[in-house]
Scaffold this motif. Structure first.
Motif, PDB file in Angstrom:
ATOM      1  N   ILE A  17     -17.292  -7.287  -4.331  1.00 12.77           N
ATOM      2  CA  ILE A  17     -16.486  -6.057  -4.308  1.00 12.77           C
ATOM      3  C   ILE A  17     -16.687  -5.283  -5.598  1.00 12.77           C
ATOM      4  O   ILE A  17     -16.863  -4.059  -5.589  1.00 12.77           O
ATOM      5  N   ALA A  18     -16.688  -5.984  -6.739  1.00 11.11           N
ATOM      6  CA  ALA A  18     -16.888  -5.324  -8.032  1.00 11.11           C
ATOM      7  C   ALA A  18     -18.260  -4.655  -8.103  1.00 11.11           C
ATOM      8  O   ALA A  18     -18.378  -3.524  -8.606  1.00 11.11           O
ATOM      9  N   LEU A  19     -19.285  -5.319  -7.592  1.00 12.54           N
ATOM     10  CA  LEU A  19     -20.629  -4.740  -7.586  1.00 12.54           C
ATOM     11  C   LEU A  19     -20.670  -3.482  -6.722  1.00 12.54           C
ATOM     12  O   LEU A  19     -21.230  -2.455  -7.124  1.00 12.54           O
ATOM     13  N   THR A  20     -20.056  -3.560  -5.560  1.00 14.60           N
ATOM     14  CA  THR A  20     -19.999  -2.392  -4.674  1.00 14.60           C
ATOM     15  C   THR A  20     -19.290  -1.232  -5.354  1.00 14.60           C
ATOM     16  O   THR A  20     -19.762  -0.090  -5.311  1.00 14.60           O
ATOM     17  N   ARG A  30     -16.339   7.787  -3.816  1.00 16.69           N
ATOM     18  CA  ARG A  30     -15.047   7.110  -3.705  1.00 16.69           C
ATOM     19  C   ARG A  30     -15.013   6.308  -2.422  1.00 16.69           C
ATOM     20  O   ARG A  30     -15.621   6.679  -1.432  1.00 16.69           O
ATOM     21  N   PHE A  31     -14.239   5.236  -2.465  1.00 22.16           N
ATOM     22  CA  PHE A  31     -14.114   4.354  -1.307  1.00 22.16           C
ATOM     23  C   PHE A  31     -12.693   4.441  -0.779  1.00 22.16           C
ATOM     24  O   PHE A  31     -11.738   4.452  -1.533  1.00 22.16           O
ATOM     25  N   GLY A  32     -12.544   4.483   0.535  1.00 23.49           N
ATOM     26  CA  GLY A  32     -11.234   4.458   1.164  1.00 23.49           C
ATOM     27  C   GLY A  32     -11.347   4.805   2.636  1.00 23.49           C
ATOM     28  O   GLY A  32     -12.166   5.647   3.020  1.00 23.49           O
ATOM     29  N   MET A  33     -10.556   4.165   3.458  1.00 20.98           N
ATOM     30  CA  MET A  33     -10.635   4.408   4.900  1.00 20.98           C
ATOM     31  C   MET A  33     -10.026   5.744   5.294  1.00 20.98           C
ATOM     32  O   MET A  33     -10.515   6.391   6.208  1.00 20.98           O
ATOM     33  N   SER A  34      -8.957   6.190   4.627  1.00 21.57           N
ATOM     34  CA  SER A  34      -8.335   7.446   5.047  1.00 21.57           C
ATOM     35  C   SER A  34      -9.273   8.626   4.846  1.00 21.57           C
ATOM     36  O   SER A  34      -9.289   9.555   5.656  1.00 21.57           O
ATOM     37  N   SER A 148      -6.647   0.741   0.731  1.00 25.83           N
ATOM     38  CA  SER A 148      -7.967   0.319   0.253  1.00 25.83           C
ATOM     39  C   SER A 148      -8.501   1.286  -0.793  1.00 25.83           C
ATOM     40  O   SER A 148      -9.101   0.873  -1.786  1.00 25.83           O
ATOM     41  N   GLY A 149      -8.283   2.565  -0.593  1.00 23.88           N
ATOM     42  CA  GLY A 149      -8.764   3.547  -1.559  1.00 23.88           C
ATOM     43  C   GLY A 149      -8.104   3.405  -2.915  1.00 23.88           C
ATOM     44  O   GLY A 149      -8.761   3.400  -3.955  1.00 23.88           O
ATOM     45  N   HIS A 150      -6.781   3.293  -2.907  1.00 25.64           N
ATOM     46  CA  HIS A 150      -6.068   3.162  -4.180  1.00 25.64           C
ATOM     47  C   HIS A 150      -6.275   1.790  -4.818  1.00 25.64           C
ATOM     48  O   HIS A 150      -6.541   1.681  -6.015  1.00 25.64           O
ATOM     49  N   ALA A 151      -6.135   0.726  -4.018  1.00 22.17           N
ATOM     50  CA  ALA A 151      -6.180  -0.624  -4.581  1.00 22.17           C
ATOM     51  C   ALA A 151      -7.578  -1.029  -5.030  1.00 22.17           C
ATOM     52  O   ALA A 151      -7.719  -1.744  -6.017  1.00 22.17           O
ATOM     53  N   ILE A 152      -8.599  -0.577  -4.338  1.00 20.81           N
ATOM     54  CA  ILE A 152      -9.947  -0.973  -4.714  1.00 20.81           C
ATOM     55  C   ILE A 152     -10.610   0.106  -5.566  1.00 20.81           C
ATOM     56  O   ILE A 152     -11.026  -0.141  -6.689  1.00 20.81           O
ATOM     57  N   SER A 153     -10.680   1.306  -5.038  1.00 20.01           N
ATOM     58  CA  SER A 153     -11.401   2.369  -5.744  1.00 20.01           C
ATOM     59  C   SER A 153     -10.589   2.940  -6.904  1.00 20.01           C
ATOM     60  O   SER A 153     -11.087   3.074  -8.015  1.00 20.01           O
ATOM     61  N   GLY A 154      -9.345   3.280  -6.657  1.00 16.32           N
ATOM     62  CA  GLY A 154      -8.518   3.891  -7.705  1.00 16.32           C
ATOM     63  C   GLY A 154      -8.271   2.971  -8.879  1.00 16.32           C
ATOM     64  O   GLY A 154      -8.357   3.397 -10.042  1.00 16.32           O
ATOM     65  N   LEU A 155      -7.967   1.703  -8.606  1.00 17.99           N
ATOM     66  CA  LEU A 155      -7.755   0.768  -9.712  1.00 17.99           C
ATOM     67  C   LEU A 155      -9.062   0.478 -10.446  1.00 17.99           C
ATOM     68  O   LEU A 155      -9.046   0.253 -11.655  1.00 17.99           O
ATOM     69  N   SER A 156     -10.193   0.523  -9.735  1.00 16.24           N
ATOM     70  CA  SER A 156     -11.488   0.337 -10.399  1.00 16.24           C
ATOM     71  C   SER A 156     -11.775   1.478 -11.371  1.00 16.24           C
ATOM     72  O   SER A 156     -12.432   1.287 -12.388  1.00 16.24           O
ATOM     73  N   ASP A 157     -11.262   2.665 -11.038  1.00 12.16           N
ATOM     74  CA  ASP A 157     -11.424   3.833 -11.912  1.00 12.16           C
ATOM     75  C   ASP A 157     -10.310   3.927 -12.960  1.00 12.16           C
ATOM     76  O   ASP A 157     -10.257   4.893 -13.708  1.00 12.16           O
ATOM     77  N   LEU A 158      -9.421   2.925 -12.991  1.00 13.11           N
ATOM     78  CA  LEU A 158      -8.292   2.886 -13.929  1.00 13.11           C
ATOM     79  C   LEU A 158      -7.398   4.121 -13.813  1.00 13.11           C
ATOM     80  O   LEU A 158      -6.940   4.673 -14.814  1.00 13.11           O
ATOM     81  N   GLN A 159      -7.118   4.539 -12.583  1.00 11.05           N
ATOM     82  CA  GLN A 159      -6.280   5.712 -12.346  1.00 11.05           C
ATOM     83  C   GLN A 159      -4.814   5.300 -12.264  1.00 11.05           C
ATOM     84  O   GLN A 159      -4.442   4.468 -11.442  1.00 11.05           O
TER      85      GLN A 159
END
Length: 185
Positions: A17-20, A30-34, A148-159
């Motif tokens: 997941i981190a690599l992705t 950005r990643f997210g289903m919505s 998924s967008g916030h928990a994976i992508s947003g937190l990865s971007d430190l938002q």
């Protein structure tokens, strides 16, 4: 082959997941289903009825592969890589769900009391599914993204907004499971 039939440990799935996410961040994506569903609605012509969907979808079409991958991956995981149909949840959870009328608790991913063909004859089930779907859609739009967008992508971007949203998702989930779910069922 046996390793594929077991849940993957955190030290395998986490780095994947981190690599992705690192690749997506480097590509400015950005990643997210919505956002994927938003793109599908725009492509489907929703812009004719709602101005929000009048957007240029060309730069966002790549993320439709996430939807296709989720559907194909879910099918492969459920039908080809699952050694059994049992859901690994605690005995206490199974007892509580059975006391609320979910006889298939622990046996199926989708409870037949809500998703079985015979349950769709019940107006209460339709109301729950429609209201729940509306609340999920509204919540994803209001929060500026889905879980998924916030928990994976947003937190990865430190938002910070994503951290606040994730805390809200967890709090809402706890309220639903411990307070509202027993009242509804």
């Amino acid at each position: 082959m046996d390793a594929l039939l077991q849940p993957w440990p955190w030290y395998v799935s986490g780095p994947l997941i981190a690599l992705t996410m690192a690749i997506l961040v480097l590509l400015g994506k950005r990643f997210g289903m919505s956002s994927n569903l938003e793109t599908l609605c725009s492509l489907g012509g929703a812009g004719k009825f709602v101005d929000y969907f009048k957007v240029d979808t060309r730069p966002r079409r790549w993320n439709l592969m996430v939807v296709i991958g989720a559907v194909i991956g879910g099918f492969i995981g459920a039908h080809l890589l699952s050694s059994n149909d049992k859901v690994a949840i605690s005995g206490d959870s199974i007892e509580k769900l059975e006391s609320l009328g979910f006889e298939s608790a622990g046996e199926a991913y989708l409870p037949t009391a809500l998703f079985g063909a015979e349950s769709l004859a019940d107006p209460k089930v339709w109301a729950l599914l429609l209201i729940g779907g509306f609340l999920v859609g509204f919540g994803a739009r209001y929060a500026g993204g889905c879980t998924s967008g916030h928990a994976i992508s947003g937190l990865s971007d430190l938002q910070l907004p994503s951290l606040i949203a994730v805390i809200g998702f967890f709090a809402g989930g706890l309220i639903m499971v411990h307070l509202l779910f027993p009242l509804i069922f």
